[in-house]
Structure formats: C-alpha cells, structure tokens
Design a protein around this motif. Structure first.
Motif, PDB file in Angstrom:
ATOM      1  N   PRO A  32       2.691  14.779  -1.321  1.00  0.00           N
ATOM      2  CA  PRO A  32       2.726  13.320  -1.240  1.00  0.00           C
ATOM      3  C   PRO A  32       2.628  12.601  -2.586  1.00  0.00           C
ATOM      4  CG  PRO A  32       1.317  14.208   0.455  1.00  0.00           C
ATOM      5  CD  PRO A  32       1.676  15.349  -0.452  1.00  0.00           C
ATOM      6  N   VAL A  33       1.845  13.122  -3.546  1.00  0.00           N
ATOM      7  CA  VAL A  33       1.702  12.423  -4.824  1.00  0.00           C
ATOM      8  C   VAL A  33       3.034  12.455  -5.563  1.00  0.00           C
ATOM      9  CG1 VAL A  33       0.563  12.429  -7.081  1.00  0.00           C
ATOM     10  CG2 VAL A  33      -0.779  12.842  -5.006  1.00  0.00           C
ATOM     11  N   THR A  34       3.533  11.269  -5.888  1.00  0.00           N
ATOM     12  CA  THR A  34       4.818  11.160  -6.578  1.00  0.00           C
ATOM     13  C   THR A  34       4.672  10.759  -8.034  1.00  0.00           C
ATOM     14  OG1 THR A  34       5.081   8.871  -5.835  1.00  0.00           O
ATOM     15  CG2 THR A  34       6.076  10.610  -4.451  1.00  0.00           C
ATOM     16  N   ASN A  35       3.513  10.165  -8.391  1.00  0.00           N
ATOM     17  CA  ASN A  35       3.326   9.750  -9.785  1.00  0.00           C
ATOM     18  C   ASN A  35       1.836   9.567 -10.070  1.00  0.00           C
ATOM     19  OD1 ASN A  35       4.489   8.964 -12.361  1.00  0.00           O
ATOM     20  ND2 ASN A  35       3.666   6.930 -11.924  1.00  0.00           N
ATOM     21  N   VAL A  36       1.439   9.966 -11.277  1.00  0.00           N
ATOM     22  CA  VAL A  36       0.082   9.749 -11.763  1.00  0.00           C
ATOM     23  C   VAL A  36       0.202   9.200 -13.175  1.00  0.00           C
ATOM     24  CG1 VAL A  36      -2.126  10.815 -12.378  1.00  0.00           C
ATOM     25  CG2 VAL A  36      -0.822  11.689 -10.417  1.00  0.00           C
ATOM     26  N   ALA A  37      -0.472   8.073 -13.423  1.00  0.00           N
ATOM     27  CA  ALA A  37      -0.433   7.484 -14.761  1.00  0.00           C
ATOM     28  C   ALA A  37      -1.800   6.899 -15.082  1.00  0.00           C
ATOM     29  CB  ALA A  37       0.631   6.385 -14.823  1.00  0.00           C
ATOM     30  N   ALA A  80       4.632  10.502   5.430  1.00  0.00           N
ATOM     31  CA  ALA A  80       5.551  10.438   6.571  1.00  0.00           C
ATOM     32  C   ALA A  80       4.838   9.849   7.781  1.00  0.00           C
ATOM     33  CB  ALA A  80       6.098  11.830   6.877  1.00  0.00           C
ATOM     34  N   ALA A  81       4.276   8.673   7.605  1.00  0.00           N
ATOM     35  CA  ALA A  81       3.563   7.984   8.677  1.00  0.00           C
ATOM     36  C   ALA A  81       3.527   6.497   8.330  1.00  0.00           C
ATOM     37  CB  ALA A  81       2.144   8.526   8.799  1.00  0.00           C
ATOM     38  N   PRO A  82       3.364   5.640   9.328  1.00  0.00           N
ATOM     39  CA  PRO A  82       3.285   4.211   9.049  1.00  0.00           C
ATOM     40  C   PRO A  82       1.941   3.828   8.417  1.00  0.00           C
ATOM     41  CG  PRO A  82       2.978   4.596  11.389  1.00  0.00           C
ATOM     42  CD  PRO A  82       3.319   5.926  10.767  1.00  0.00           C
ATOM     43  N   PRO A  83       1.867   2.671   7.756  1.00  0.00           N
ATOM     44  CA  PRO A  83       0.607   2.238   7.152  1.00  0.00           C
ATOM     45  C   PRO A  83      -0.569   2.218   8.126  1.00  0.00           C
ATOM     46  CG  PRO A  83       2.383   0.865   6.344  1.00  0.00           C
ATOM     47  CD  PRO A  83       2.958   1.735   7.438  1.00  0.00           C
ATOM     48  N   ARG A  95      -3.446   0.379  -1.675  1.00  0.00           N
ATOM     49  CA  ARG A  95      -2.408  -0.429  -1.033  1.00  0.00           C
ATOM     50  C   ARG A  95      -1.454   0.476  -0.272  1.00  0.00           C
ATOM     51  NH1 ARG A  95      -1.682  -5.348   0.853  1.00  0.00           N
ATOM     52  NH2 ARG A  95       0.513  -5.635   1.209  1.00  0.00           N
ATOM     53  N   PHE A  96      -1.138   0.121   0.986  1.00  0.00           N
ATOM     54  CA  PHE A  96      -0.255   0.895   1.840  1.00  0.00           C
ATOM     55  C   PHE A  96       0.926   0.020   2.245  1.00  0.00           C
ATOM     56  CE2 PHE A  96      -4.675   2.275   3.364  1.00  0.00           C
ATOM     57  CZ  PHE A  96      -4.825   3.190   2.327  1.00  0.00           C
ATOM     58  N   ASP A  97       2.116   0.350   1.762  1.00  0.00           N
ATOM     59  CA  ASP A  97       3.311  -0.437   2.043  1.00  0.00           C
ATOM     60  C   ASP A  97       4.322   0.396   2.815  1.00  0.00           C
ATOM     61  OD1 ASP A  97       2.675  -2.928   0.610  1.00  0.00           O
ATOM     62  OD2 ASP A  97       2.725  -1.650  -1.178  1.00  0.00           O
ATOM     63  N   GLU A  98       4.891  -0.191   3.862  1.00  0.00           N
ATOM     64  CA  GLU A  98       5.906   0.477   4.669  1.00  0.00           C
ATOM     65  C   GLU A  98       7.237   0.452   3.934  1.00  0.00           C
ATOM     66  OE1 GLU A  98       9.128   1.250   7.215  1.00  0.00           O
ATOM     67  OE2 GLU A  98       8.795  -0.771   6.466  1.00  0.00           O
ATOM     68  N   LYS A  99       7.907   1.599   3.949  1.00  0.00           N
ATOM     69  CA  LYS A  99       9.235   1.698   3.344  1.00  0.00           C
ATOM     70  C   LYS A  99      10.019   2.747   4.122  1.00  0.00           C
ATOM     71  CE  LYS A  99      11.747   2.733  -0.865  1.00  0.00           C
ATOM     72  NZ  LYS A  99      11.695   3.304  -2.206  1.00  0.00           N
ATOM     73  N   ASP A 100      11.036   2.318   4.819  1.00  0.00           N
ATOM     74  CA  ASP A 100      11.912   3.228   5.567  1.00  0.00           C
ATOM     75  C   ASP A 100      11.141   4.125   6.535  1.00  0.00           C
ATOM     76  OD1 ASP A 100      14.083   2.179   4.104  1.00  0.00           O
ATOM     77  OD2 ASP A 100      13.808   3.660   2.513  1.00  0.00           O
ATOM     78  N   GLY A 101      10.188   3.550   7.245  1.00  0.00           N
ATOM     79  CA  GLY A 101       9.424   4.309   8.229  1.00  0.00           C
ATOM     80  C   GLY A 101       8.333   5.181   7.656  1.00  0.00           C
ATOM     81  N   LYS A 102       8.146   5.114   6.368  1.00  0.00           N
ATOM     82  CA  LYS A 102       7.100   5.888   5.699  1.00  0.00           C
ATOM     83  C   LYS A 102       6.110   4.917   5.056  1.00  0.00           C
ATOM     84  CE  LYS A 102      10.106   9.786   4.701  1.00  0.00           C
ATOM     85  NZ  LYS A 102      10.585  10.702   3.683  1.00  0.00           N
ATOM     86  N   THR A 103       5.098   5.462   4.450  1.00  0.00           N
ATOM     87  CA  THR A 103       4.129   4.646   3.716  1.00  0.00           C
ATOM     88  C   THR A 103       4.138   5.053   2.252  1.00  0.00           C
ATOM     89  OG1 THR A 103       2.698   4.388   5.643  1.00  0.00           O
ATOM     90  CG2 THR A 103       1.699   4.000   3.483  1.00  0.00           C
ATOM     91  N   VAL A 104       4.295   4.071   1.386  1.00  0.00           N
ATOM     92  CA  VAL A 104       4.090   4.269  -0.043  1.00  0.00           C
ATOM     93  C   VAL A 104       2.682   3.752  -0.326  1.00  0.00           C
ATOM     94  CG1 VAL A 104       4.813   3.672  -2.369  1.00  0.00           C
ATOM     95  CG2 VAL A 104       6.541   4.053  -0.584  1.00  0.00           C
ATOM     96  N   ALA A 105       1.825   4.644  -0.772  1.00  0.00           N
ATOM     97  CA  ALA A 105       0.445   4.290  -1.081  1.00  0.00           C
ATOM     98  C   ALA A 105       0.284   4.207  -2.594  1.00  0.00           C
ATOM     99  CB  ALA A 105      -0.513   5.322  -0.507  1.00  0.00           C
ATOM    100  N   ILE A 160      -3.305  14.826   2.774  1.00  0.00           N
ATOM    101  CA  ILE A 160      -3.138  13.836   3.846  1.00  0.00           C
ATOM    102  C   ILE A 160      -1.938  14.145   4.738  1.00  0.00           C
ATOM    103  CG2 ILE A 160      -2.713  11.400   4.340  1.00  0.00           C
ATOM    104  CD1 ILE A 160      -4.421  10.723   1.851  1.00  0.00           C
ATOM    105  N   ASP A 161      -0.789  14.489   4.177  1.00  0.00           N
ATOM    106  CA  ASP A 161       0.379  14.770   5.009  1.00  0.00           C
ATOM    107  C   ASP A 161       0.104  15.884   6.017  1.00  0.00           C
ATOM    108  OD1 ASP A 161       2.394  12.948   4.635  1.00  0.00           O
ATOM    109  OD2 ASP A 161       3.580  14.199   3.297  1.00  0.00           O
ATOM    110  N   ASP A 162      -0.495  16.977   5.571  1.00  0.00           N
ATOM    111  CA  ASP A 162      -0.795  18.077   6.479  1.00  0.00           C
ATOM    112  C   ASP A 162      -1.785  17.640   7.555  1.00  0.00           C
ATOM    113  OD1 ASP A 162       0.902  19.839   5.224  1.00  0.00           O
ATOM    114  OD2 ASP A 162      -0.675  20.819   4.052  1.00  0.00           O
TER     115      ASP A 162
END
Length: 161
Positions: free
Chosen positions: A2-7, A22-25, A114-124, A155-157
């Motif tokens: 799930p982690v896509t970026n760390v800065a 792969a879940a809604p907010p 912050r949990f935002d819906e995008k294309d049926g998924k959640t970007v946190a 979280i995804d698992d």
C-alpha cells in the motif's frame, strides 16, 4: 504494498507517507475507530499493538503499547484533536512509559491522517509534523519510517482477510 511514497523534510519538520488501499474511506476509517481492528495494524509486524484505552473523539485519548519479540513493551498515546468521519482525523502522537504516562523527553508529533476516495479505492495521506528539526531527526534515527511503513503495509491484508 500500500505505501506508495515516503518523504521527510527537515526544513518543514514533516514526514509524509502516502498509501493506496483497495477499500473505500469508510472502511479504512473503521480500522482506526475500532480498538480491536486498530490493534491489527498499529505497530510494525514484529511489534504488535495492544490498545488499552480508546476514546476516539475530539479531546479523547488513545493509549497503547507495542510488544517486541523479546516481550519488551513500548507505550504510546494519541490525543485526539478533531475527527472528520470518514475522511480523516488529527491527533498528537507521543511516547509513554510503562504506566502509559507521556514521556516529556521524547518528541510528540502532530498528525493529520487524510482518506480520499479515488476510483473506488482510498488514497491515504499520513502527515506527521514535529516541533523541531531535531525532534524529526530523532524519530527518523529511531526507525519511524520503517516502523510506520511496516504498519501501514499490513492494512490491505487485514482488510482482505
């Protein structure tokens, strides 16, 4: 994963982790709002969490400890500032002693999840801000990136299971 970026940015004293689930907010929100679910994802896989108190409301406190493979317990707490169900929440996160009393000598971070819906998924987006560059560097040296990423990557698992 799930982690896509760390800065992290020493100048702004922030650590930002972005993840996609792969879940809604509303489903991700439930993980944090329910202490038994929170225990499944808070803390890296090698240091599972036990939530002791869970007053998940503005002004409330969440206390927990993580247990190392050797049985050593590391306490922590959240002081909840605000909730925006199911879109996120703001809280202070600090270290605690064995009695779950805050340890003033260790850094406290202001966190905005912050949990935002995008294309049926959640970007946190998980943002932690520190009072000083030294505080941020201290938690970086303690392994916060590895620990937080390991926790978030569970979280995804958990949601799929």
């Amino acid at each position: 994963m799930p982690v896509t970026n760390v800065a992290h940015d020493i100048d702004s004293r922030t650590l930002t982790i972005t993840a996609e689930f792969a879940a809604p907010p509303s489903r991700l929100w439930q993980v944090y709002a329910d202490p038994r679910q929170l225990e499944k994802i808070w803390g890296p896989p090698t240091h599972p969490a036990t939530v002791v108190d869970h007053d998940f409301a503005p002004g409330g406190r969440v206390t927990y400890y993580m247990t190392s493979p050797e049985g050593e317990k590391f306490g922590g707490y959240w002081q909840i500032e605000s909730l925006d169900e199911p879109h996120g929440f703001v809280f202070d996160d600090g270290f605690a002693d064995e009695n779950l009393t805050p340890v003033d000598s260790l850094p406290v971070s202001k966190n905005s999840y912050r949990f935002d819906e995008k294309d049926g998924k959640t970007v946190a987006t998980y943002v932690s801000s520190y009072a000083s560059a030294e505080d941020l560097q201290k938690v970086l040296d303690m392994g916060v990136v590895e620990g937080a990423s390991g926790a978030i990557n569970q979280i995804d698992d958990f949601l799929a299971g």
